[in-house]
Design a protein around this motif. Structure first.
Motif, PDB file in Angstrom:
ATOM      1  N   VAL A  68       0.856  -1.179   0.000  1.00  0.00           N
ATOM      2  CA  VAL A  68       0.000   0.000   0.000  1.00  0.00           C
ATOM      3  C   VAL A  68       0.894   1.233   0.000  1.00  0.00           C
ATOM      4  N   GLY A  69       0.687   2.134  -0.979  1.00  0.00           N
ATOM      5  CA  GLY A  69       1.424   3.396  -1.018  1.00  0.00           C
ATOM      6  C   GLY A  69       0.620   4.488  -0.343  1.00  0.00           C
ATOM      7  N   ALA A  70       1.223   5.170   0.622  1.00  0.00           N
ATOM      8  CA  ALA A  70       0.507   6.188   1.400  1.00  0.00           C
ATOM      9  C   ALA A  70       1.303   7.480   1.425  1.00  0.00           C
ATOM     10  N   ILE A  71       0.585   8.600   1.412  1.00  0.00           N
ATOM     11  CA  ILE A  71       1.227   9.909   1.543  1.00  0.00           C
ATOM     12  C   ILE A  71       1.168  10.317   3.008  1.00  0.00           C
ATOM     13  N   LEU A  72       2.286  10.745   3.549  1.00  0.00           N
ATOM     14  CA  LEU A  72       2.368  11.104   4.963  1.00  0.00           C
ATOM     15  C   LEU A  72       1.712  12.461   5.208  1.00  0.00           C
ATOM     16  N   LEU A  73       0.897  12.522   6.241  1.00  0.00           N
ATOM     17  CA  LEU A  73       0.250  13.761   6.662  1.00  0.00           C
ATOM     18  C   LEU A  73       0.835  14.280   7.963  1.00  0.00           C
ATOM     19  N   ARG A  74       1.383  13.392   8.740  1.00  0.00           N
ATOM     20  CA  ARG A  74       2.074  13.754   9.976  1.00  0.00           C
ATOM     21  C   ARG A  74       3.213  12.760  10.165  1.00  0.00           C
ATOM     22  N   GLU A  75       4.417  13.258  10.332  1.00  0.00           N
ATOM     23  CA  GLU A  75       5.591  12.383  10.415  1.00  0.00           C
ATOM     24  C   GLU A  75       6.423  12.751  11.636  1.00  0.00           C
ATOM     25  N   THR A  76       6.778  11.733  12.414  1.00  0.00           N
ATOM     26  CA  THR A  76       7.663  11.922  13.560  1.00  0.00           C
ATOM     27  C   THR A  76       9.057  11.408  13.204  1.00  0.00           C
ATOM     28  N   ARG A  77      10.001  11.734  14.047  1.00  0.00           N
ATOM     29  CA  ARG A  77      11.373  11.266  13.813  1.00  0.00           C
ATOM     30  C   ARG A  77      11.532   9.782  14.075  1.00  0.00           C
ATOM     31  N   ASP A  78      10.571   9.180  14.761  1.00  0.00           N
ATOM     32  CA  ASP A  78      10.671   7.760  15.097  1.00  0.00           C
ATOM     33  C   ASP A  78      10.123   6.857  14.005  1.00  0.00           C
ATOM     34  N   LEU A  79       9.574   7.446  12.941  1.00  0.00           N
ATOM     35  CA  LEU A  79       8.999   6.631  11.875  1.00  0.00           C
ATOM     36  C   LEU A  79      10.111   5.969  11.062  1.00  0.00           C
ATOM     37  N   THR A  80      10.153   4.649  11.083  1.00  0.00           N
ATOM     38  CA  THR A  80      11.166   3.887  10.347  1.00  0.00           C
ATOM     39  C   THR A  80      10.519   2.631   9.780  1.00  0.00           C
ATOM     40  N   ALA A  81      11.270   1.914   8.974  1.00  0.00           N
ATOM     41  CA  ALA A  81      10.810   0.621   8.473  1.00  0.00           C
ATOM     42  C   ALA A  81      10.574  -0.318   9.650  1.00  0.00           C
ATOM     43  N   GLY A  82       9.460  -1.045   9.586  1.00  0.00           N
ATOM     44  CA  GLY A  82       9.100  -1.946  10.667  1.00  0.00           C
ATOM     45  C   GLY A  82       8.080  -1.395  11.628  1.00  0.00           C
ATOM     46  N   THR A  83       7.768  -0.101  11.556  1.00  0.00           N
ATOM     47  CA  THR A  83       6.762   0.502  12.438  1.00  0.00           C
ATOM     48  C   THR A  83       5.392  -0.105  12.153  1.00  0.00           C
ATOM     49  N   ALA A  84       4.660  -0.424  13.220  1.00  0.00           N
ATOM     50  CA  ALA A  84       3.329  -1.012  13.075  1.00  0.00           C
ATOM     51  C   ALA A  84       2.343   0.009  12.528  1.00  0.00           C
ATOM     52  N   VAL A  85       1.411  -0.462  11.699  1.00  0.00           N
ATOM     53  CA  VAL A  85       0.421   0.404  11.049  1.00  0.00           C
ATOM     54  C   VAL A  85      -0.958  -0.225  11.188  1.00  0.00           C
ATOM     55  N   ARG A  86      -1.956   0.601  11.475  1.00  0.00           N
ATOM     56  CA  ARG A  86      -3.337   0.138  11.534  1.00  0.00           C
ATOM     57  C   ARG A  86      -4.229   1.081  10.748  1.00  0.00           C
TER      58      ARG A  86
END
Length: 491
Positions: A68-86
């Motif tokens: 799934v390709g998503a455009i970020l609307l709010r991004e933190t510095r902790d966002l990395t590969a492997g972060t859980a998504v719901r």
């Protein structure tokens, strides 16, 4: 408020039933350039909202077989590969209401003016279908801009979509600001959307609106050039939803999109990052439908729907006056007319540099007051004839006496049409100067005297209290009395 919250909590506890609940959870595969690729969400659909475990948020923008390709609307510095998504339960939307008046917000509704979060009781989705044909009415009420050229020769009606087009630096934003400022006593709520602009330009716009008292009845939606491209993409839809809420309540609104050229470039950037196939000028094939979905929501509702209206003033940039470029032609075909600003007119000192020949309002004439429409028709014909005759004078051709008179009148009219920015004029003054010109009261005046005479006429009109519905004879009498006073003062 506390009792209400307690009651809601008790109602929820009474209705709660223990049962097995299954929720999908995906993982971020990669992230960068405002784009996140997510795996493990098989039921995700277009425009769904994704919540990340680190507090980031995104919107589904593309679907492939595995990711799934998503455009970020709010991004933190902790966002990395492997972060859980719901998946988030709601579609993307913002709180709307009168508390947004006088506020500066981002496309998600968060305040940018150091104030508290707006306390809005209603909520509205950003993506909504445009009103059905059966809910619409003909444009029948004028939206006065305060511009001599626009209110007379290129009129705009409430519910119309009128494009502001021209090269950079020719005054497109100034015309839009003039229009917003002129709504001070017109009972029109305004939404000004700034897309991809520098912070200095954003601050200047907000300060101008505040200084002229226009921020009291306006909302400013800001997506700066330094923000995430996803927010820049959503900015015009946020402004549209805010204005649409007031329109559905039977109010009249004006929304300015400054500008849709930057919005189109942002959409192209996101599409290319998501590996969508490019089309003409590398824009994706659905760029037309994106702007059409946005602008089709501007309309005039019929009495059964409350009679509200939303007028749209999209701004688009051209390069070296090329009006036939891809994005400008798309928007011209969507809107109800365009106001074209010409660089040659600007450099020659004619400002606002509106090219009457290339500008058109297809439906605004229906909304004009009969007195304005009658006088403007006569005046516009004289001006267009003057522009044609003036071409012959460049070749040194000898002209008949009638042609020379027409050229003198045209030059006087051109001086009348000049106007300073941030100085909108009343519609009563517009009618007065057209009557003065059409009746030949300025035929013996030199062009350099026009501006002083117009200033005197404006003061006389404001003091007279005349209205558009008053008989023409009263307007003529006022004009003749003013001209006699002006001639006596010169002697």
């Amino acid at each position: 408020m506390n009792n209400e919250l307690l009651q809601r909590r008790e109602d929820w506890l009474r209705s709660y039933r223990p049962q097995l609940r299954i929720r999908e959870q995906g993982r971020v595969v990669s992230v960068g350039d405002g784009i996140a690729w997510v795996g493990g969400l098989p039921t995700a659909a277009m425009d769904d909202v994704l919540d990340f475990a680190d507090g980031s948020r995104a919107q589904v923008f593309d679907l492939t077989g595995e990711l799934v390709g998503a455009i970020l609307l709010r991004e933190t510095r902790d966002l990395t590969a492997g972060t859980a998504v719901r998946l988030y339960e709601k579609k993307l939307g913002i709180p709307v209401g009168d508390d947004l008046l006088g506020r500066v917000i981002d496309p998600l509704g968060d305040p940018l003016d150091d104030g508290a979060a707006p306390e809005c009781s209603d909520w509205r989705r950003l993506e909504m279908p445009s009103p059905a044909i059966t809910q619409r009415d003909f444009v029948h009420r004028p939206l006065y801009t305060g511009s001599k050229v626009l209110d007379t020769m290129i009129p705009i009606g409430r519910g119309q979509r009128q494009l502001l087009i021209g090269d950079e630096g020719l005054g497109r934003s100034s015309l839009a600001l003039d229009t917003v400022i002129n709504q001070r006593d017109q009972q029109v709520y305004c939404v000004y959307v700034l897309i991809g602009q520098k912070r200095s330009a954003v601050v200047t716009t907000i300060e101008l609106l505040r200084d002229y008292g226009a921020l009291d009845f306006s909302t400013v939606v800001v997506a700066e050039a330094s923000t995430l491209p996803g927010l820049r993409h959503l900015a015009p839809f946020t402004g549209c939803s805010i204005a649409e809420y007031w329109m559905r309540r039977g109010l009249h609104t004006l929304v300015v999109y400054d500008d849709l050229s930057t919005h189109a470039k942002t959409y192209r950037e996101l599409s290319l990052l998501l590996r969508r196939p490019p089309g003409r000028e590398a824009y994706p094939g659905d760029i037309f439908s994106v702007h059409a979905r946005l602008l089709e929501r501007a309309t005039c509702l019929n009495a059964e729907q409350g009679g509200g209206s939303m007028t749209a003033l999209p701004v688009v940039e051209t390069k070296q006056g090329e009006i036939a470029a891809y994005i400008p032609t798309n928007l011209i075909s969507i809107t109800d007319g365009q106001i074209y600003l010409d660089r040659e007119l600007f450099t020659s000192g004619f400002r606002p540099a509106i090219d009457i020949g290339k500008s058109v309002s297809r439906i605004g004439g229906r909304a004009q007051h009969p007195a304005i429409k009658w006088e403007a028709g006569r005046m516009k014909l004289d001006y267009l004839q003057f522009l044609e005759l003036e071409m012959f004078t460049r070749f040194g051709a000898r002209l008949e006496a009638g042609m020379e008179k027409a050229i003198r009148r045209g030059r006087v009219l051109r001086e009348i049409l000049k106007q300073e920015r941030l100085a909108p004029l009343s519609i009563e003054f517009q009618l007065a100067w057209m009557i003065v010109f059409n009746d030949g009261l300025l035929d013996g005046v030199e062009p350099q005297q026009v501006q002083d005479l117009m200033a005197g006429l404006q003061g006389r009109v404001e003091a007279s209290g005349l209205q558009l519905d008053d008989p023409r004879e009263r307007w003529v009498a006022l004009a003749q009395d003013w001209l006699s006073s002006a001639a006596g003062a010169q002697k």
